[in-house]
Design a protein around this motif. Structure first.
Motif, PDB file in Angstrom:
ATOM      1  N   ALA A   1      34.065  37.080  41.968  1.00 22.67           N
ATOM      2  CA  ALA A   1      34.751  38.061  41.804  1.00 22.67           C
ATOM      3  C   ALA A   1      34.586  39.115  42.530  1.00 22.67           C
ATOM      4  O   ALA A   1      33.594  39.653  43.254  1.00 22.67           O
ATOM      5  CB  ALA A   1      34.425  38.906  40.110  1.00 22.67           C
TER       6      ALA A   1
ATOM      7  N   PHE B   1      29.228  42.391  37.534  1.00 21.44           N
ATOM      8  CA  PHE B   1      29.921  41.619  37.790  1.00 21.44           C
ATOM      9  C   PHE B   1      29.923  41.248  39.376  1.00 21.44           C
ATOM     10  O   PHE B   1      30.436  40.096  40.149  1.00 21.44           O
ATOM     11  CB  PHE B   1      31.470  42.505  37.948  1.00 21.44           C
TER      12      PHE B   1
ATOM     13  N   PRO C   1      31.097  48.150  38.615  1.00 22.24           N
ATOM     14  CA  PRO C   1      31.270  46.742  38.696  1.00 22.24           C
ATOM     15  C   PRO C   1      29.760  46.081  39.009  1.00 22.24           C
ATOM     16  O   PRO C   1      29.225  44.922  38.800  1.00 22.24           O
ATOM     17  CB  PRO C   1      31.985  46.199  40.146  1.00 22.24           C
TER      18      PRO C   1
ATOM     19  N   VAL D   1      37.321  41.830  32.850  1.00 22.33           N
ATOM     20  CA  VAL D   1      36.395  41.002  33.692  1.00 22.33           C
ATOM     21  C   VAL D   1      35.285  40.305  33.025  1.00 22.33           C
ATOM     22  O   VAL D   1      35.088  39.148  33.298  1.00 22.33           O
ATOM     23  CB  VAL D   1      35.733  42.085  34.543  1.00 22.33           C
TER      24      VAL D   1
ATOM     25  N   ALA E   1      41.879  40.300  36.685  1.00 23.13           N
ATOM     26  CA  ALA E   1      41.482  40.814  35.727  1.00 23.13           C
ATOM     27  C   ALA E   1      42.082  42.310  35.737  1.00 23.13           C
ATOM     28  O   ALA E   1      41.623  43.304  36.522  1.00 23.13           O
ATOM     29  CB  ALA E   1      40.171  41.124  35.810  1.00 23.13           C
TER      30      ALA E   1
ATOM     31  N   PHE F   1      39.592  41.966  40.193  1.00 21.73           N
ATOM     32  CA  PHE F   1      39.624  43.118  39.293  1.00 21.73           C
ATOM     33  C   PHE F   1      40.529  44.222  39.716  1.00 21.73           C
ATOM     34  O   PHE F   1      40.218  44.610  41.011  1.00 21.73           O
ATOM     35  CB  PHE F   1      38.473  43.440  38.727  1.00 21.73           C
TER      36      PHE F   1
END
Length: 330
Positions: free
Chosen positions: A141, A130, A125, A105, A98, A119
């Motif tokens: 992630a 995320f 995040p 994301v 990402a 990412f």
């Protein structure tokens, strides 16, 4: 080429051979997806991708030899990004990068909660949902942050140091993402102590930017801060033009604004972030899980000044600021 640079280049090549050999041992062609929220001909995006590919090559991965890299170039339009995210997930790659912050994301995580996602440039995040924590992401992630919100207040301090007469500041931000709101809040927190009145300017489209900045500039003693977002990067030429037209001293979040004619920037080295992203992609390709890879913070920051722009604005950059600069454009 300088002797030291030649030795470094040769030494780096020699050191890379074991890594190349190790990567060639893999019989299966690996697959990497990359989602960019920008046009394919965007110069800054091309520089970042080049940094990523260079990082992969140094780790023994070469497109077409032992890995296939599928890049999807979306605009900043949410529908386009979602469509390209779904396409990449449908290819079932080993990992997806990402590459354009929250804009990329979020749709990738909506499309898959199992495919590994790395990412490259995200501000918060944890706050965006995320990852569970920076130390233990916990899901599919992980990746790299560019800075904490508190750093945004530094932009206002620098603006006042460069242009002490500024009393009013327009803060350009993307209101559709949490980091846009968070960056503005951090600038807002330090504004009273510096005697500055803030005006948020949304960067949803070119027309809105031009109208808002033009209206703001009608009163005197103004300056601008352009926060970090894919939308600001997309509209950077317009923003730089407006700053020059209305004589607004402006601080930006990235170097590419200053090389394009902007006054001053302070922020992370984005190309370095993409090289580091390649390192995490390598680790995922070799079997590690995003859930176990801690989110890393930026380690290299850059201060860049454009003296030509300063002169056009009638500004003299203080020696104390010049001494701290990593790059000064004449």
């Amino acid at each position: 080429m300088r002797r030291r640079e030649f030795i470094t280049l040769v030494g780096g090549s020699v050191a890379a051979w074991p890594l190349v050999a190790r990567a060639q041992q893999s019989e299966r062609m690996r697959r990497i997806g990359v989602l960019m929220a920008s046009a394919a001909d965007d110069s800054e995006s091309q520089i970042r991708i080049a940094g990523f590919l260079q990082g992969l090559q140094q780790l023994g991965w070469a497109d077409g030899r032992n890995v296939r890299i599928d890049i999807r170039w979306a605009t900043t339009n949410p529908d386009d990004i979602r469509r390209h995210a779904a396409e990449l997930v449908g290819l079932a790659p080993d990992v997806i990068v990402a590459a354009s912050g929250t804009l990329t994301v979020a749709p990738l995580l909506q499309a898959s909660r199992t495919l590994p996602i790395v990412f490259a440039v995200v501000i918060d995040p944890v706050g965006a949902g995320f990852v569970a924590s920076l130390a233990r992401p916990g899901g599919n992630a992980t990746g790299f942050t560019i800075f904490e919100y508190g750093m945004s207040g530094k932009w206002l301090e620098l603006l006042k140091e460069i242009a002490s007469s500024v009393k009013r500041v327009a803060v350009l931000r993307d209101p559709a993402i949490a980091s846009g709101i968070g960056q503005f809040a951090a600038v807002q927190a330090v504004a009273p102590s510096l005697g500055v009145e803030l005006s948020p300017v949304d960067v949803r489209d070119a027309g809105e930017i031009e109208r808002a900045v033009t209206e703001f500039a009608r009163s005197g003693n103004g300056g601008m801060i352009v926060t970090a977002s894919a939308l600001a990067t997309r509209h950077r030429d317009l923003i730089i033009t407006l700053a020059a037209r209305h004589k607004l001293p402006t601080v930006y979040a990235g170097r590419w604004f200053v090389t394009g004619g902007g006054l001053f920037s302070y922020g992370p080295d984005y190309v370095d972030q993409f090289r580091q992203t390649a390192g995490y992609v390598d680790r995922v390709l070799r079997g590690e899980k995003p859930a176990d890879l801690p989110v890393q913070s930026a380690t290299k920051y850059q201060t860049v000044i454009n003296l030509k722009t300063a002169k056009a604005l009638g500004l003299t950059i203080p020696e104390s600021v010049l001494a701290r600069a990593d790059e000064v454009l004449e």
